[in-house]
Structures are given as structure tokens and as C-alpha cells.
Design an enzyme around this catalytic site. Structure first.
Site, PDB file in Angstrom:
ATOM      1  N   GLY A   1      84.338 -99.239  51.574  1.00 31.36           N
ATOM      2  CA  GLY A   1      83.179 -99.979  51.239  1.00 31.36           C
ATOM      3  C   GLY A   1      83.476-100.897  49.791  1.00 31.36           C
TER       4      GLY A   1
ATOM      5  N   ASP B   1      77.269-102.914  48.145  1.00 33.49           N
ATOM      6  CA  ASP B   1      77.587-103.940  47.248  1.00 33.49           C
ATOM      7  C   ASP B   1      78.707-103.845  46.693  1.00 33.49           C
ATOM      8  OD1 ASP B   1      77.327-102.568  45.372  1.00 33.49           O
ATOM      9  OD2 ASP B   1      75.852-103.382  44.057  1.00 33.49           O
ATOM     10  N   GLY B   2      79.638-103.069  46.923  1.00 31.93           N
ATOM     11  CA  GLY B   2      81.081-103.237  46.811  1.00 31.93           C
ATOM     12  C   GLY B   2      81.317-102.054  45.741  1.00 31.93           C
TER      13      GLY B   2
ATOM     14  N   ASP C   1      84.936 -87.762  56.391  1.00 32.94           N
ATOM     15  CA  ASP C   1      85.568 -88.745  55.651  1.00 32.94           C
ATOM     16  C   ASP C   1      85.562 -88.339  54.808  1.00 32.94           C
ATOM     17  OD1 ASP C   1      82.618 -88.930  55.965  1.00 32.94           O
ATOM     18  OD2 ASP C   1      83.206 -90.373  54.574  1.00 32.94           O
TER      19      ASP C   1
ATOM     20  N   ASP D   1      86.891 -87.600  46.866  1.00 34.08           N
ATOM     21  CA  ASP D   1      85.227 -88.594  46.813  1.00 34.08           C
ATOM     22  C   ASP D   1      84.184 -87.636  46.434  1.00 34.08           C
ATOM     23  OD1 ASP D   1      85.790 -89.966  47.836  1.00 34.08           O
ATOM     24  OD2 ASP D   1      84.810 -89.871  49.454  1.00 34.08           O
TER      25      ASP D   1
HETATM   26  P1  AMP Z   1      80.752 -92.112  50.390  1.00 37.83           P
HETATM   27  O1  AMP Z   1      79.429 -91.038  50.441  1.00 37.83           O
HETATM   28  O2  AMP Z   1      81.344 -91.912  48.814  1.00 37.83           O
HETATM   29  O3  AMP Z   1      81.513 -91.206  51.412  1.00 37.83           O
HETATM   30  O4  AMP Z   1      80.943 -93.375  51.621  1.00 37.83           O
HETATM   31  C1  AMP Z   1      80.362 -93.483  52.371  1.00 37.83           C
HETATM   32  C2  AMP Z   1      80.869 -95.253  53.262  1.00 37.83           C
HETATM   33  O5  AMP Z   1      80.127 -94.836  52.625  1.00 37.83           O
HETATM   34  C3  AMP Z   1      82.510 -95.069  53.048  1.00 37.83           C
HETATM   35  O6  AMP Z   1      82.578 -95.626  54.007  1.00 37.83           O
HETATM   36  C4  AMP Z   1      81.643 -96.371  51.567  1.00 37.83           C
HETATM   37  O7  AMP Z   1      82.981 -96.524  50.918  1.00 37.83           O
HETATM   38  C5  AMP Z   1      80.546 -96.713  51.920  1.00 37.83           C
HETATM   39  N1  AMP Z   1      80.064 -96.862  51.096  1.00 37.83           N
HETATM   40  C6  AMP Z   1      79.648 -96.377  49.618  1.00 37.83           C
HETATM   41  N2  AMP Z   1      79.105 -96.464  48.872  1.00 37.83           N
HETATM   42  C7  AMP Z   1      79.136 -98.057  48.888  1.00 37.83           C
HETATM   43  C8  AMP Z   1      79.119 -99.374  48.175  1.00 37.83           C
HETATM   44  N3  AMP Z   1      78.478 -99.492  46.885  1.00 37.83           N
HETATM   45  N4  AMP Z   1      78.935-100.404  48.666  1.00 37.83           N
HETATM   46  C9  AMP Z   1      79.645-100.444  49.937  1.00 37.83           C
HETATM   47  N5  AMP Z   1      80.055 -99.478  50.434  1.00 37.83           N
HETATM   48  C10 AMP Z   1      80.012 -98.415  49.721  1.00 37.83           C
HETATM   49 MG    MG Z   2      83.496 -91.505  51.284  1.00 37.33          MG
END
Ligand code: AMP
Ligand code: MG
Length: 465
Positions: free
Chosen positions: A88, A116-117, A239, A249
Site C-alpha cells: 500500500g 496515503d501511500g 505478511d 518490516d
Molecule cells: P504494515 O503494518 O507495514 O505491515 O502494513 C500493513 C498493510 O497496510 C500493508 O498492506 C501496507 O502496505 C498497508 N499500509 C501501511 N501504511 C500505509 C499507508 N500509509 N498507506 C497505504 N497503505 C499502507
Molecule cells: Mg508489512
């Protein structure tokens, strides 16, 4: 300079990803470039610092040869299954020298949902510091190639400065990648994944069961190494566990100061699912999810497939315990006569007396007095010392090469981030430099070994996404 991209992932079936382009930012600037890693990849670090390099690292230009994409994956988050997560806020540019080059925080993708990516500066700097410290300690990990300030604000609880992180990984395949295809009943993609993962990570592996066996082995060893340095990943969702066995991560991860097996830091982990002592069991739980996802590929006959999976999964505790024992036997310098009782009694003592995990082990290679000074009650520490001395001659140089003096202590990381948010990156850069030599004494930098003062103790960490 033309970057020598390969695009093996982009050449996989379309079910594996969505093509996407990074979203440019207005005024990017370099915070850090990892010169050594750039050279390892065959990239001139001066190029990365140039305007052209910066534009690539910021997502403002797509370098020739890159085929940017967001990877598809699913995952169990805190035991709840999401059939579709995906990148994301990460965009894979392609591979250089066999390693994935990925921009984190370069704008939305089809998997962003409500996100917001983007990335705030804090998480970018934390990942830079911690992943490179892990690498310097010899722990398998993704790497940091660059950190860039975007010059834009991102909206979190309050507006924060934004950043873009360039991550380098042996691959970004996760347990969740296999779950993505399994959840859709897409056996063709699942087969392609197994072939691709084996080819990239385990060339001697021939099939899905071999892949499972290898991932079990690498993750069991990885978690044993985490345990050995007091590392708490914080979000061991499926994930966030890579098929290559690298740490990936760095969200709310943290290092323990005082030894407490039940330690957790992550604010979102209210029940302590991912606490220090739970990590081996969680790794096993995750690996069981991998086996479930790959099940149809083990055998056409379901019963036989289940039998094969079970046979591999049952070995996990033994593989982990052997790796764990080895790590801790080295830490006390008695690699040749491992004795878990002796190790456990030291850990019990540390827990009772709230001793610092890192300092206690480091002190073992620095004389009796230093060791005893780590404990409130010297008598019981003296008793343990006598048992240890009677157990054989400890290998001091081994101990000093596996017991770090310098770890990214939470209060130091927080301090570096707080200063950076104010525009002063010197704290970050100095901490990073010290962490490059974790096993060497560094005269003049002793304060980086110290435990936090009571008002500096970090009680909780946040994903900060
Ligand atoms: P994480 O907690 O980093 O493992 O993220 C879990 C999921 O949320 C993954 O699919 C990420 O790509 C998505 N994600 C986390 N933060 C963002 C963000 N700011 N914008 C879009 N997607 C996000
Ligand atoms: Mg992740």
C-alpha cells in the site's frame, strides 16, 4: 549512470502485482545514502547523491529499465486473515544484482485502501537505523540504501514531515504472498511462486515441500538470533515474515533494555501476542499458515499432503531449540558444552534483578567485576558466576564477537528521530555510525551503551504509518 535493473518479478504472471508509478514530491532532499551497500550493488554512491539519483530515490523519475509495481499479498494480522493487503505504500522498481530495490512512501498504489501511500520521517529513520544495525550485528535483514526527506507533510495524528525509504531485500516474498493465491484457489500462481522463491532463495529446493522445509529452517534460525540480541519485532503478522528468512518490516520493533521475557512495546499489541518470549511460537504459527497455503502442492492426495506438512511442522520446536541453544551457548562462551540450565538460570537472575540484557552478556567478556556490577544482588550473581566458571573455559573472543556493546536502544532511536524532526540530523548520523561497529569498544562513545535514565525509558512504540 544507467542502473542495471532486472525485472524478474515483473515477468511473473499478472496476478502477482499491479503496475504503478511513484507519485512525485515537490522538494526532496537526501538524508542518508548507504555508500557501502551502493557499491555492493555496483551503484556509484555519488550518483545516488546527484540530482538525477535523488530524483530516482524520491520517486520523481522512473529510472531506465525499472518496471515499478506494487506486490500483491494477503496475511494474518494479529491472527485475523485479510485476503488482500498488498504493497500500500511500497513500490518495487526492479532488481539490481539480484536484490529488490523498493521505495517505501512513494505514493499510493492500488493496494493503499484508505492509506496515503506515504511515510512519516520517523519510521523512515527508524528502519534505516535498525535494519543497518541488525546487518552490522550479523542478523539476516533487509537493508537501507537511502533515506530522503520528501519536503512534504503527511497527515498522521498531527501533520508530520514525510520521508521516502529505499529498501533492499533478497526479495519481498512473504508468507502472505502464498496466502494471497491460496485464498483465491489460484494454483497456477501458487506453483509459479514456489518455483520463483526456490530459484531466488533455495536453489537446491525442487518443490513446495522443499520450500516449506527451507523457510522453516531460515525463520527458526532468524528468530533464535532475534532472541539472542533481545530484539522484539512487534508485528509478526504473516505478511511481515519473509520467505527468504530476512527480518522485514521494522514498524514498532524495539530492543529490550531490562530483561523481561514478557516484554512487548507495540502500542497496538495490547495482549502481547508478539512479546519477546512468544516469538518462537508465533513463528511456528505463521509457518503453519505457510504449510496450509502450500498444501495442495504437496500431494494430489489431500491426506498424504497433510501428513507431509505435519511431518515438517513437527520438527520446528526442535530446530528452533537447537538454534536457540547455540546462540546462547555462544553468548556465554561455552559453545562446545552447551548447557541450557546454566543459561536459563542466568536469564532468571537477570529477570529477578531487572538487569540489562545487553550489558549483562557483554560484561561476561570483561571480567568478574564488570559482570557483578550489573546486578543489584551480587551474592546470587556470584553464585551463577562460580557455576559458569566451573562449566569450562569460556571463549572470550567468541563472546565479544556475539554480544554487542552497541544496540539501537529505544531511547537513542527516539532521540535521533526527535532531533531530525526539528531539522537536526546529526544525532541520527552519529547513532548510525556507532551502530556500524556493534562488537567493538568505541572510546568516547561509551554513553551509547548506557541504559536509559528513568525519564528516558520508552514504554511503547507506534507503527506511525
Ligand atoms: P504494515 O503494518 O507495514 O505491515 O502494513 C500493513 C498493510 O497496510 C500493508 O498492506 C501496507 O502496505 C498497508 N499500509 C501501511 N501504511 C500505509 C499507508 N500509509 N498507506 C497505504 N497503505 C499502507
Ligand atoms: Mg508489512
Amino acid at each position: 549512470m544507467k542502473l542495471p535493473f532486472q525485472n524478474t518479478y515483473a515477468n511473473l504472471p499478472p496476478s502477482f502485482f499491479e503496475k504503478v508509478t511513484p507519485t512525485p514530491v515537490i522538494q526532496p532532499s537526501i538524508i542518508a545514502v548507504n555508500d557501502d551497500l551502493a557499491r555492493e550493488l555496483g551503484i556509484d554512491p555519488a550518483f545516488l547523491r546527484s540530482d538525477e539519483g535523488l530524483a530516482i530515490l524520491a520517486g520523481n523519475t522512473i529510472p531506465d529499465g525499472a518496471e515499478p509495481l506494487a506486490m500483491a499479498y494477503a496475511g494474518h494480522q494479529f491472527a485475523n486473515f485479510s485476503p488482500q493487503l498488498g504493497d500500500g505504500r511500497a513500490i518495487l522498481l526492479g532488481e539490481i544484482a539480484g536484490k529488490d530495490i523498493q521505495l517505501k512512501g512513494a505514493g499510493p498504489t492500488p493496494f493503499s485502501r484508505r492509506g496515503d501511500g506515504r511515510s512519516a520521517l520517523g519510521p523512515v529513520l527508524r528502519e534505516y537505523l535498525v535494519s543497518e544495525a541488525m546487518h552490522a550485528m550479523g542478523i539476516p535483514t533487509t537493508r537501507a540504501l537511502a533515506a530522503v526527506a520528501s519536503g512534504e507533510l503527511v497527515l498522521r495524528e498531527t501533520p508530520e514531515k514525510g520521508g521516502i525509504f529505499t529498501r533492499v531485500a533478497s526479495s519481498h516474498l512473504r508468507i502472505g504472498t502464498s496466502q494471497f493465491f491460496a485464498a483465491r484457489g489460484d494454483l497456477e500462481s501458487l506453483k509459479a511462486l514456489v518455483e520463483y522463491a526456490n530459484h531466488r532463495h533455495y536453489p537446491e529446493a525442487k518443490n513446495a515441500l522443499d520450500l516449506l522445509r527451507h523457510v522453516i529452517n531460515s525463520q527458526a534460525h532468524l528468530v533464535a538470533q532475534w532472541m539472542g540480541i533481545g530484539f522484539i519485532h512487534g508485528v509478526m503478522n504473516t505478511d511481515n515474515m519473509s520467505l527468504s528468512g530476512e527480518t522485514i518490516d521494522y514498524g514498532p520493533c524495539a530492543f529490550m533494555d531490562r530483561f523481561n521475557p514478557a516484554q512487548k512495546f507495540s502500542y497496538i499489541d495490547q495482549k502481547g501476542r508478539y512479546a519477546y518470549q512468544n516469538q518462537p511460537g508465533i513463528a511456528q504459527w505463521n509457518l503453519t499458515r505457510l504449510a496450509e497455503a502450500l498444501l495442495p502442492l504437496f500431494d494430489k492426495n489431500e491426506e498424504k499432503a497433510v501428513e507431509s506438512a505435519k511431518a515438517e511442522l513437527e520438527k520446528i520446536p526442535e530446530i528452533f531449540e537447537a538454534a536457540h541453544l547455540k546462540v546462547f551457548s555462544q553468548k556465554i562462551g561455552l559453545q562446545d558444552n552447551p548447557d541450557w540450565d546454566l543459561i536459563q538460570s542466568l536469564l532468571n537472575l537477570m529477570k529477578e534483578q531487572e538487569a540489562d540484557f545487553t550489558l549483562v552478556f557483554r560484561s561476561l567478556g570483561h571480567g568478574e567485576k564488570t559482570f557483578l556490577s550489573q546486578f543489584k544482588n551480587e551474592t546470587s550473581a556470584r553464585e551463577w558466576l562460580a557455576r559458569w566458571q566451573a562449566a569450562g573455559e569460556a571463549d572470550v573472543s567468541l563472546m565479544n564477537s556475539v554480544n554487542p556493546a552497541f544496540i539501537p536502544r529505544n531511547h537513542r532511536v527516539e532521540e535521533a528521530i526527535a532531533d531530525a524532526k526539528k531539522g537536526d540530523f546529526s544525532t541520527f548520523l552519529e547513532l548510525h555510525r556507532v551502530l556500524q561497529n556493534p562488537y567493538q569498544e568505541q572510546p568516547g562513545f561509551e554513553s551509547y551503551q548506557e541504559t536509559p535514565a528513568p525519564d528516558e525509558i520508552v514504554c511503547a512504540t507506534f507503527c506511525g504509518t
